[in-house]
Design a protein around this motif. Structure first.
Motif, PDB file in Angstrom:
ATOM      1  N   UNK A  88     109.432  39.677 104.541  1.00 20.42           N
ATOM      2  CA  UNK A  88     110.226  40.126 103.494  1.00 20.42           C
ATOM      3  C   UNK A  88     108.551  40.682 103.141  1.00 20.42           C
ATOM      4  N   UNK A  89     108.134  39.463 102.183  1.00 23.51           N
ATOM      5  CA  UNK A  89     106.374  39.242 101.597  1.00 23.51           C
ATOM      6  C   UNK A  89     105.582  39.847 102.711  1.00 23.51           C
ATOM      7  N   UNK A  90     105.396  39.950 104.145  1.00 22.32           N
ATOM      8  CA  UNK A  90     104.488  40.182 104.772  1.00 22.32           C
ATOM      9  C   UNK A  90     104.240  42.192 104.007  1.00 22.32           C
ATOM     10  N   UNK A  91     105.865  42.802 104.764  1.00 27.74           N
ATOM     11  CA  UNK A  91     106.220  44.164 104.764  1.00 27.74           C
ATOM     12  C   UNK A  91     105.266  44.085 103.125  1.00 27.74           C
ATOM     13  N   UNK A  92     105.502  43.340 101.680  1.00 35.50           N
ATOM     14  CA  UNK A  92     105.309  43.717 101.218  1.00 35.50           C
ATOM     15  C   UNK A  92     104.100  43.528 100.298  1.00 35.50           C
ATOM     16  N   UNK A  93     102.647  42.489 101.236  1.00 35.98           N
ATOM     17  CA  UNK A  93     101.652  42.689 100.143  1.00 35.98           C
ATOM     18  C   UNK A  93     100.973  43.802 101.398  1.00 35.98           C
ATOM     19  N   UNK A  94     101.461  43.591 102.919  1.00 31.90           N
ATOM     20  CA  UNK A  94     100.745  44.417 103.626  1.00 31.90           C
ATOM     21  C   UNK A  94     101.159  46.236 103.023  1.00 31.90           C
ATOM     22  N   UNK A  95     102.453  46.519 102.784  1.00 28.28           N
ATOM     23  CA  UNK A  95     102.538  47.808 101.695  1.00 28.28           C
ATOM     24  C   UNK A  95     101.831  48.210 100.501  1.00 28.28           C
ATOM     25  N   UNK A  96     101.859  47.130  99.782  1.00 28.72           N
ATOM     26  CA  UNK A  96     100.439  47.500  98.294  1.00 28.72           C
ATOM     27  C   UNK A  96      99.446  47.603  98.972  1.00 28.72           C
ATOM     28  N   UNK A  97      98.578  46.948 100.191  1.00 29.04           N
ATOM     29  CA  UNK A  97      97.258  47.004 100.063  1.00 29.04           C
ATOM     30  C   UNK A  97      96.959  48.698 100.932  1.00 29.04           C
ATOM     31  N   UNK A  98      98.009  48.751 101.991  1.00 31.80           N
ATOM     32  CA  UNK A  98      97.867  49.982 102.640  1.00 31.80           C
ATOM     33  C   UNK A  98      97.963  51.118 101.428  1.00 31.80           C
ATOM     34  N   UNK A  99      99.080  50.221 100.392  1.00 32.16           N
ATOM     35  CA  UNK A  99      98.969  52.300  98.672  1.00 32.16           C
ATOM     36  C   UNK A  99      97.337  52.571  98.279  1.00 32.16           C
ATOM     37  N   UNK A 100      96.698  50.727  97.884  1.00 29.17           N
ATOM     38  CA  UNK A 100      95.861  50.726  96.660  1.00 29.17           C
ATOM     39  C   UNK A 100      94.735  51.549  97.919  1.00 29.17           C
ATOM     40  N   UNK A 101      94.373  50.875  99.166  1.00 29.92           N
ATOM     41  CA  UNK A 101      93.044  51.212 100.121  1.00 29.92           C
ATOM     42  C   UNK A 101      93.085  52.883 100.084  1.00 29.92           C
ATOM     43  N   UNK A 102      94.393  52.732 100.886  1.00 28.02           N
ATOM     44  CA  UNK A 102      94.388  54.799 101.471  1.00 28.02           C
ATOM     45  C   UNK A 102      94.348  55.429  99.972  1.00 28.02           C
ATOM     46  N   UNK A 103      94.757  54.779  99.472  1.00 28.27           N
ATOM     47  CA  UNK A 103      94.187  55.795  97.993  1.00 28.27           C
ATOM     48  C   UNK A 103      93.094  55.690  97.534  1.00 28.27           C
ATOM     49  N   UNK A 104      92.146  54.837  97.465  1.00 25.51           N
ATOM     50  CA  UNK A 104      90.505  54.586  97.434  1.00 25.51           C
ATOM     51  C   UNK A 104      90.279  55.671  98.402  1.00 25.51           C
ATOM     52  N   UNK A 105      90.456  55.890  99.442  1.00 25.78           N
ATOM     53  CA  UNK A 105      89.865  56.386 101.238  1.00 25.78           C
ATOM     54  C   UNK A 105      90.280  58.091 100.680  1.00 25.78           C
ATOM     55  N   UNK A 106      90.997  58.380 100.035  1.00 21.76           N
ATOM     56  CA  UNK A 106      91.256  59.576  99.756  1.00 21.76           C
ATOM     57  C   UNK A 106      90.538  60.443  98.996  1.00 21.76           C
ATOM     58  N   UNK A 107      89.308  59.525  97.841  1.00 27.96           N
ATOM     59  CA  UNK A 107      89.017  60.168  97.116  1.00 27.96           C
ATOM     60  C   UNK A 107      87.817  60.549  97.244  1.00 27.96           C
ATOM     61  N   UNK A 108      87.175  59.902  98.904  1.00 23.87           N
ATOM     62  CA  UNK A 108      85.352  60.562  99.250  1.00 23.87           C
ATOM     63  C   UNK A 108      86.527  61.593 100.274  1.00 23.87           C
ATOM     64  N   UNK A 109      87.295  61.978 100.844  1.00 28.28           N
ATOM     65  CA  UNK A 109      87.322  62.619 102.016  1.00 28.28           C
ATOM     66  C   UNK A 109      86.559  63.616 101.959  1.00 28.28           C
ATOM     67  N   UNK A 110      86.457  64.298 102.200  1.00 24.91           N
ATOM     68  CA  UNK A 110      85.911  66.170 102.232  1.00 24.91           C
ATOM     69  C   UNK A 110      87.036  67.157 103.453  1.00 24.91           C
ATOM     70  N   UNK A 111      87.461  66.898 103.845  1.00 26.26           N
ATOM     71  CA  UNK A 111      88.618  67.002 104.254  1.00 26.26           C
ATOM     72  C   UNK A 111      89.800  67.457 103.976  1.00 26.26           C
ATOM     73  N   UNK A 112      90.308  68.697 104.365  1.00 26.14           N
ATOM     74  CA  UNK A 112      90.891  68.692 102.889  1.00 26.14           C
ATOM     75  C   UNK A 112      92.856  67.422 103.234  1.00 26.14           C
ATOM     76  N   UNK A 113      92.361  67.880 105.197  1.00 22.57           N
ATOM     77  CA  UNK A 113      94.075  67.009 106.233  1.00 22.57           C
ATOM     78  C   UNK A 113      93.834  65.567 105.626  1.00 22.57           C
ATOM     79  N   UNK A 114      92.669  65.353 105.564  1.00 25.37           N
ATOM     80  CA  UNK A 114      91.937  64.062 105.682  1.00 25.37           C
ATOM     81  C   UNK A 114      92.820  63.344 104.333  1.00 25.37           C
TER      82      UNK A 114
END
Lengths: 638, 104, 163
Positions: free
Chosen positions: A292-318
């Protein structure tokens, strides 16, 4: 309301799209052989008809589940494979979770198919496209309905195969081929975990039936270590499919497929499979704190990391792709915080507005001929309906009251606050990031002045045809409304009610201050985006130059692709493993094979002398044989 | 001095052995054929001797079998000599050790 | 067989038979070998008479001493002079060893085995008995043998035919 759904009708949900796939394939085959001719539009109508049938039957199934005691309709499983100790049955597991998923998958798929009819109208691969889409939808429905882990695995792989076929749909393009292969390989890496989990659980319990495994886990028949490994392995598979860190790298590249495919992958089929799998086996996770902890950690890391990456993409689909990854992270983090109902609720609402966002992106692309947001701008004037629908979807994603995303995201935040405080803070940061990149997307695409699009023939963008707008409108209406279905906690009871034991999942408590803060953070994010990209109070380049180390890291996607391709693929695999294998193959395997051949040749050189070709030599051999065998017989039996 | 079954058996064995020697060692195909005929004769002597000396319900069976053996020997001789002719026509030789195109 | 005449006849016939066979093996010329072979065949015919198989003796003379020998002479005559050599191949010592082993084995079996009582009288009138046996009890092998002869005749004709 209605009577309970019979098993045959339930199976028809899965079989209708598969049948449509079979018919289109066979018809295409017949046509390529010159037998008869099937005009392209038929394949679209066949697909749409089949999926409509699936949707209607899914709604009937959902109704049956709502009416049923324990929120599950049990069908007797059928025997499928029986090899001594291995008994595999095939069954239809219809409970709250699968019924909701069936309806979502069929519904989103239907709107995507209708939209595709317009979007793909002039594509030479029209029939192939709809054949694959049928198979994709059918495979996902089959995955959802599976009552047995092996059955689930078969459909799971089928979904993977379809994603490969559809991401690489335009296989003439090099990038599409690469993206398809990447998606296939990365998800396969996770599937390795799933497969080993399957083998492990079968070895430990001799069972592959989901219900039986859950029961065994609840009665304590499975050791906690085994349970943790099983849950971990399953989560590896789920992380691959649902693009969780560190296996998320395939999803942004998957944008090479046709946009409706992206909509389907991101909303209902491919990526939902991972979350669904974890939810399906939720009781096992609830029993294993480590998993359960693994799932929570991976989920949280993914949520924040992907959000950051979303900021710099220029391709709308990306941008949308990273947004999906981030939202899937939310769901995983929710599951990891024991919030089964909020996670599935978010999956449910997210399906609609994410599909809508992709359809909107496709519509924009249809008008401008590009996915690069730097070439868009000012499209609100040319495409008012697309603009309206995209704004609705974006605000729903950000979680603005009273749109669908608000309700589900709020539940996730509430449960994280109660169960794991650090998950809450990660998710709240995610809300801000979501608002920021969605605001950026909206302002870059629709505000300001038009910057020319993809060149030739796209100087004057125009609104998309009705066949594309109608499904978008339907999804927009759903994006506004579906959040309300859980107002009476109906969905939650449906999901939690079908768990095998009480108290496994935690119920979220609604708090006004939390709802207000999440909406506030969302508004703040959109506001910052407005300041930067709308009013241009601060130029984006200035921000970039101030935070240049972060920007550099983000633009290289945290160096994940460099790590995978440069270090692991090129260095470790190609130079290390592949080299060792080559050596082993050349020296060991080839040596063995050549050695055997050489030995046979040398022996044969000697032995062939016996075949002298002279009858007298053979005669002598016969005489010798007679003498020797007679002597032997006389000695043995005097 | 008495002559019994064993004497005839030894004569048969000697004929068979000389026939074997001929058929294995002679270079000429006709010589080989002679050896084979001698082996037939040795076997026939043995059969007739058994028919003459041993008690049994089917006492004459040995002689009948020899009738068939002679029949087969005649057929064999005809075919073998035909093979010799065909071999000579194709390869200008009747030496069996030169007829070895089936050498491995 | 205890009569002096029978015993003497046996030894004489045995000497002719085996001696002629040895001559076949030793002479260098094929025609002479055939003549010696005829002698051996005739000796065997005499042994058949001694064994009260008069019919077989006649058949032996007709077929072996007559037909087969003549056939061999024909075959020798149809091949060139150079092919009349009756030499041995390189395998002669191996063949001799094998033949000796075979003879030794056969003689050992013949002398060691207990054959039981041998007080039987010789046959009377074997020709009619064999004829009756061939057409009653052994009629099927008889027919098969006739087919075999036919096939052998056809085969021989086909093989020596000019292409």
């Amino acid at each position: 309301m209605f009577r309970e759904i019979p098993e045959a009708a339930a199976w028809a949900i899965v079989l209708a799209p598969l049948g449509s796939f079979a018919i289109i394939s066979l018809a295409s085959l017949a046509r390529s052989l010159g037998l008869g001719r099937s005009r392209p539009p038929h394949s679209a109508w066949l697909t749409i008809g089949a999926i409509t049938a699936s949707l209607v039957l899914s709604l009937w199934a959902l109704d049956s589940v709502v009416q049923a005691d324990g929120h599950a309709v049990s069908f007797e499983p059928h025997r499928w494979v029986s090899i001594a100790p291995l008994e595999v049955s095939i069954g239809f597991r219809l409970d709250g979770l699968s019924a909701i998923m069936l309806a979502v998958v069929a519904g989103v798929s239907l709107s995507v198919q209708v939209y595709s009819q317009g979007y793909m109208a002039h594509d030479p691969g029209y029939s192939r496209y709809f054949a694959f889409m049928s198979l994709f939808t059918g495979a996902m429905l089959g995955l959802v309905a599976a009552s047995n882990l092996l059955q689930l695995f078969v459909f799971w792989e089928l979904v993977g195969l379809c994603s490969y076929l559809l991401i690489g749909f335009w296989f003439q393009r090099d990038a599409a081929r690469r993206a398809a292969t990447k998606a296939f390989l990365v998800t396969r890496l996770g599937d390795l975990g799933l497969l080993s989990a399957l083998l492990l659980i079968w070895r430990e319990t001799g069972e592959l039936d989901i219900g039986a495994i859950q029961e065994a886990a609840l009665t304590g028949a499975i050791g906690s270590g085994v349970l943790a490994f099983f849950a971990g392995g399953v989560f590896a598979g789920a992380a691959g499919k649902s693009a969780q860190f560190p296996l998320h790298v395939w999803l942004p590249d998957a944008m090479e497929g046709p946009t409706p495919v992206s909509a389907l992958i991101h909303a209902a089929t491919m990526v939902a499979a991972g979350v669904y799998l974890v939810a399906r086996l939720f009781p096992l996770y609830a029993l294993s704190e480590e998993a359960l902890t693994t799932v929570a950690v991976i989920g949280s890391v993914t949520a924040v990391m992907a959000g950051l990456l979303g900021l710099v993409m220029t391709d709308i689909k990306r941008v949308l792709a990273y947004s999906t990854i981030s939202q899937l992270g939310y769901m995983m983090a929710g599951l990891g915080s024991l919030g089964l109902a909020p996670a599935i609720f978010h999956l449910f609402t997210h399906a609609f507005f994410k599909a809508l966002l992709f359809l909107g992106a496709g519509s924009v692309n249809h008008a401008t001929g590009t996915f690069d947001m730097r070439q868009m701008g000012g499209l609100a004037r040319y495409m008012p309906f697309t603009f309206l629908f995209t704004v609705v979807a974006a605000l729903a994603l950000v979680g603005i009251f009273p749109l669908a995303g608000f309700w589900s995201k709020d539940e996730l935040l509430a449960i994280a606050w109660d169960e794991r405080r650090w998950v809450f803070w990660a998710l709240l940061a995610g809300v801000f990031l979501t608002a920021l990149y969605m605001g950026r997307l909206l302002f870059l695409t629709f505000a300001g002045t038009y910057r020319g699009g993809g060149g030739e023939g796209h100087g004057h963008p125009h609104e998309s045809p009705l066949v594309m707008l109608v499904p978008m409108a339907a999804l927009a209406a759903l994006s506004v409304g579906v959040g309300l279905v859980n107002l009476g906690k109906g969905m939650e009871h449906l999901l939690v009610g079908s768990l095998p034991e009480e108290g496994l999942a935690v119920e979220p408590h609604f708090r006004w201050e939390m709802a207000a803060s999440s909406v506030g953070v969302g508004v703040l994010g959109v506001g910052v985006a407005w300041l930067v990209y709308g009013l241009k109070v601060v130029r984006a380049e200035v921000i970039r130059s101030v935070f240049w180390p972060l920007a550099a890291v983000l633009e290289r996607k945290f160096f994940m692709d460099d790590l995978y391709e440069g270090v692991i693929a090129r260095g470790l695999v190609l130079r290390g493993v592949a080299w060792a294998l080559q050596q082993g193959d050349e020296k060991g395997v080839d040596g063995l094979v050549n050695g055997i051949g050489q030995a046979v040749r040398v022996i044969a050189q000697r032995v062939r002398m016996v075949q002298a070709g002279q009858v007298q030599v053979y005669g002598a051999a016969i005489a010798l044989g007679v003498v020797v065998s007679t002597v032997v017989i006389l000695l043995v039996n005097p | 001095m008495e002559v019994g079954l064993e004497h005839f058996l030894v004569i048969g064995a000697l004929l068979f052995g000389i026939g074997l020697l001929l058929s294995l060692s002679k270079r000429n195909l006709i010589g080989v054929l002679m050896g084979i005929e001698l082996m037939f004769n040795g076997a026939n002597v043995t059969l007739v001797a058994f028919a003459r000396f041993l008690e049994g319900a089917e006492a004459l069976a040995g002689q009948v079998l020899v009738v068939f053996a002679i029949t087969i020997a005649a057929a064999e001789a005809a075919v073998a000599l035909a093979i010799a002719m065909a071999l000579y026509r194709r390869r200008q030789t009747v030496d069996v050790d030169r007829a070895d195109i089936l050498r491995g | 067989m205890t009569g002096v005449g029978e015993v003497a006849a046996f030894w004489i016939l045995a000497t002719i038979t085996v001696g002629s066979a040895v001559v076949v093996a030793l002479v260098r010329d094929l025609v002479r070998a055939v003549v010696a072979l005829v002698g051996s065949f005739l000796g065997v015919a005499g042994l058949f008479i001694l064994l009260s198989a008069e019919f077989l003796a006649v058949v032996q003379v007709l077929i072996y001493a007559g037909a087969i020998s003549i056939l061999m002479v024909f075959a020798i005559a149809l091949t060139p002079r150079s092919a009349r050599d009756n030499a041995e191949t390189a395998m002669r010592w191996l063949a001799l060893a094998l033949a000796l082993a075979m003879v030794g084995l056969l003689i050992a079996v013949a002398t060691v085995t207990e054959w039981g009582p041998q007080a039987k009288e010789g046959f009377q009138e074997t020709a009619s008995a064999i004829g009756e046996a061939l057409l009653n009890r052994y009629v099927l092998p008889f027919e098969v043998a006739s087919v075999l002869l036919l096939a052998a005749m056809l085969g021989a004709v086909v093989m020596v035919r000019e292409d």
